[in-house]
Scaffold this active site. Structure first.
Site, short mmCIF file in Angstrom:
data_model
loop_
_atom_site.label_atom_id
_atom_site.label_comp_id
_atom_site.label_asym_id
_atom_site.label_seq_id
_atom_site.Cartn_x
_atom_site.Cartn_y
_atom_site.Cartn_z
N LYS A 1 34.67 61.04 69.83
CA LYS A 1 34.56 60.10 70.95
C LYS A 1 33.71 58.92 70.51
O LYS A 1 32.59 59.11 70.00
CB LYS A 1 33.85 60.82 72.09
CG LYS A 1 34.43 60.62 73.46
CD LYS A 1 33.69 61.56 74.39
CE LYS A 1 33.96 61.23 75.81
NZ LYS A 1 33.11 62.04 76.69
C1 E4P Z 1 33.61 62.54 79.89
O1 E4P Z 1 34.34 62.32 78.99
C2 E4P Z 1 32.63 61.58 80.40
O2 E4P Z 1 31.62 61.37 79.49
C3 E4P Z 1 32.10 62.08 81.72
O3 E4P Z 1 33.20 62.42 82.54
C4 E4P Z 1 31.18 61.11 82.43
O4 E4P Z 1 30.90 61.61 83.72
P1 E4P Z 1 29.72 61.06 84.63
O5 E4P Z 1 30.03 59.67 85.04
O6 E4P Z 1 29.70 62.01 85.80
O7 E4P Z 1 28.46 61.15 83.80
#
Ligand code: E4P
Length: 217
Positions: free
Chosen positions: A83
């Protein structure tokens, strides 16, 4: 639509995977920081458990650092998807890692233009953050709809991975819009199982059954 767990908490992941509804996992530095474990070991255990794509995020902010970290993460397990945060460094790293057959999830996507640019460098996934957009009074799901439309227009292979999900309606709307994947915190997946009429219905079936048996006895 594929369903991912948005968590780094192995017990929650291990509890949901045997149900057969989970296709992958997404983590981020905030989620892994909550866990009392070596991040690489934990990611390996998550990969072994889910046997599907597991997103692991770089923390470098320059493209060289992202590429280096991305290669290290990819060595943990074949299921790792690297990522990288959207931006010029992230796009550069995505292009380089993709050229090495390392799958990349471009994260922190908040607009269709960002998603278009990530697709152009071969991102395997883009992660639009619906909850964080909703938090600033902008419809996250409208952004998802626009990304799905743009990708369909040009047959981009990049998958739309709806992230920052806050409740079951995000899951429903992501599916209605044709998003490829929705990654949900365990609590949202638990909520997706629930309906009071299911509980009431089951209680009534069992009560009628017991009453009929008792009457015949
Ligand atoms: C996943 O890939 C993301 O990092 C995550 O869904 C972010 O979620 P949040 O906005 O609740 O921190």
């Amino acid at each position: 639509m594929k369903l991912f767990i948005d968590s780094g908490h192995l017990p929650d992941i291990a509890a949901l995977v045997p149900l057969g509804i989970i296709d992958g996992v997404t983590t981020n530095p905030s989620l892994l920081a909550k866990e009392d474990a070596n991040p690489s070991d934990l990611l390996k255990q998550i990969c072994d458990t889910v046997q599907g794509p597991v997103s692991a995020e770089v923390v470098a902010t320059d493209s060289e650092g992202m590429i280096r970290e991305g290669r290290e993460l990819a060595r943990i397990d074949d299921h790792i998807v690297v990522k990288v945060p959207f931006g010029k460094a992230g796009v550069t790293a995505c292009r380089a890692l993709t050229a090495e057959d390392i799958r990349v999830n471009v994260t922190l996507i908040f607009s269709p233009t960002q998603a278009l640019l990530a697709a152009k460098v071969g991102a395997a996934y883009v992660s639009p953050f619906v909850g964080r957009l909703d938090d600033i009074a902008t419809s996250g799901l409208d952004v998802v709809g626009q990304i799905v439309e743009i990708y369909d227009n040009y047959e981009f292979l990049t998958e739309v991975l709806v992230a920052s999900v806050r409740g079951p309606m995000h899951l429903v709307e992501a599916a209605r819009l044709g998003a490829d994947i929705c990654t949900c915190p365990p609590a949202v997946i638990e909520a997706a199982f629930e309906h009071p009429l299911t509980d009431i219905g089951l209680e009534r079936f069992l009560k009628d059954w017991e009453q009929a048996r008792a009457a015949r006895a």
